[in-house]
Design a protein around this motif. Structure first.
Motif, PDB file in Angstrom:
ATOM      1  N   ALA A  16       0.830  -1.207   0.000  1.00 28.74           N
ATOM      2  CA  ALA A  16       0.000   0.000   0.000  1.00 28.74           C
ATOM      3  C   ALA A  16       0.864   1.256   0.000  1.00 28.74           C
ATOM      4  N   LEU A  20       0.708   4.015  -3.020  1.00 31.93           N
ATOM      5  CA  LEU A  20       0.359   5.424  -2.799  1.00 31.93           C
ATOM      6  C   LEU A  20       1.499   6.340  -3.226  1.00 31.93           C
ATOM      7  N   VAL A  23       1.392   6.608  -7.026  1.00 28.07           N
ATOM      8  CA  VAL A  23       0.309   7.489  -7.469  1.00 28.07           C
ATOM      9  C   VAL A  23       0.687   8.948  -7.252  1.00 28.07           C
ATOM     10  N   ALA A  24       1.292   9.243  -6.098  1.00 30.13           N
ATOM     11  CA  ALA A  24       1.717  10.616  -5.830  1.00 30.13           C
ATOM     12  C   ALA A  24       2.755  11.076  -6.845  1.00 30.13           C
ATOM     13  N   LEU A  50       6.514   7.804   1.852  1.00 29.32           N
ATOM     14  CA  LEU A  50       5.779   6.562   1.616  1.00 29.32           C
ATOM     15  C   LEU A  50       6.678   5.470   1.048  1.00 29.32           C
ATOM     16  N   ALA A  81      -2.296   0.203  -6.991  1.00 24.26           N
ATOM     17  CA  ALA A  81      -2.067   1.515  -7.602  1.00 24.26           C
ATOM     18  C   ALA A  81      -3.048   1.810  -8.732  1.00 24.26           C
ATOM     19  N   VAL A  84      -6.436   3.374  -7.426  1.00 21.41           N
ATOM     20  CA  VAL A  84      -6.163   4.652  -6.764  1.00 21.41           C
ATOM     21  C   VAL A  84      -5.787   5.706  -7.803  1.00 21.41           C
ATOM     22  N   TYR A  88      -7.977   9.306  -8.901  1.00 23.73           N
ATOM     23  CA  TYR A  88      -7.485  10.683  -8.978  1.00 23.73           C
ATOM     24  C   TYR A  88      -7.610  11.239 -10.393  1.00 23.73           C
TER      25      TYR A  88
END
Length: 293
Positions: A16, A20, A23-24, A50, A81, A84, A88
């Motif tokens: 996880a 994340l 994705v960021a 992260l 991913a 998520v 976004y």
């Protein structure tokens, strides 16, 4: 039983965290400016944190569970991913993307099943570590210069990122052996250990920046390539220098080749399965009307 459950929970937390972070990074990929602009963005530091948390929880999971359990669960990074990232982007994950993710994860699990030491391997010696660092630097420079591998520049940068991360892991093992004074060839002076620490920092940071650049071409396919190139680089080092081999002997090589083909097919699906952005409707220009003299 409790240790196994804890290893599973830590592995899921690691996946996880990596998901994340990816994705960021993908959200920052389209932002203007270079590395200096990234340092000024809080989201970048969240991504760094992260990634660090994912690495620490992965190491903790290996403390409580075997590699054969922990490493396959790390493949869930890609599966986590995808939704998520799509959330976004305000879209749904396409069927082709899901199929690509399943093919890629299946291939990665096949590789993990046969790649790795049949018995624990030794750390790299200091000369071997320097040779690996030099060869890797040349390989990364070639990947960046050529601008990609078939699927575009993003996949070439993703390959370079995964290779850098895999080499950083191998060099970290050498640093730990040096600190414990168990390095092959005997203890080394402190400055050599400091040099190894510097090399780990360079490759780890370089891998992070390369993945950031790779995500400009999307999230799913570059992330899949990073997850494949990382263990592949570590496997090459283990087989070539540490006396490790594929499990199951010659059959293991065939399984690894088949798993690599399955994963490659998944990457192709991920590359072609991302929905094209819908262009904004053009606003018609107002009619100036008749021109009066």
């Amino acid at each position: 039983m409790r240790a196994t459950l804890l290893a599973v929970l830590l592995s899921l937390a690691s996946a996880a965290g990596y998901a994340l972070a990816a994705v960021a990074q993908s959200r920052l990929a389209a932002a203007p400016g270079g590395a200096r602009a990234l340092l000024a963005r809080p989201l970048w530091w969240w991504a760094v944190g992260l990634n660090a948390a994912g690495a620490l929880t992965h190491v903790a999971a290996l403390h409580y569970g075997p590699l054969t359990l922990v490493q396959p669960l790390g493949a869930l990074t890609l599966v986590a991913a995808l939704p998520v990232g799509a959330y976004y982007e305000r879209r749904r994950v396409s069927r082709s993307e899901w199929r690509g993710a399943l093919w890629t994860v299946g291939g990665l699990l096949g590789l993990v099943a046969v790649v790795g030491p049949a018995a624990p391997g030794d750390a790299l010696s200091f000369p071997e570590a320097l040779a690996v660092a030099a060869v890797t630097a040349v390989a990364i420079a070639a990947l960046v210069r050529r601008g990609g591998l078939g699927g575009g520049r993003g996949l070439g940068l993703a390959t370079a990122s995964g290779v850098a991360a895999g080499v950083a892991s191998a060099l970290t093992q050498t640093v730990m052996a040096s600190v414990a004074r168990e390095l092959p060839g005997g203890p080394v002076p402190w400055w050599r250990t400091a040099l190894l620490v510097g090399l780990v920092s360079v490759f780890a940071t370089g891998g992070l920046l390369l993945s950031q650049a790779a995500f400009r071409g999307g999230l799913a396919a570059p992330l899949a390539v990073v997850n494949l190139a990382n263990p592949a680089a570590a496997a090459v080092i283990g087989v070539a220098l540490l006396g490790e081999t594929f499990r199951l002997g010659p059959v293991g090589w065939l399984v690894a080749a088949a798993a690599g083909a399955v994963a490659a097919h998944g990457v192709v699906l991920l590359t072609t399965g991302r929905p094209a952005p819908v262009p904004a409707p053009r606003v018609p220009e107002p009619d100036p009307g008749p021109v009066t003299p």
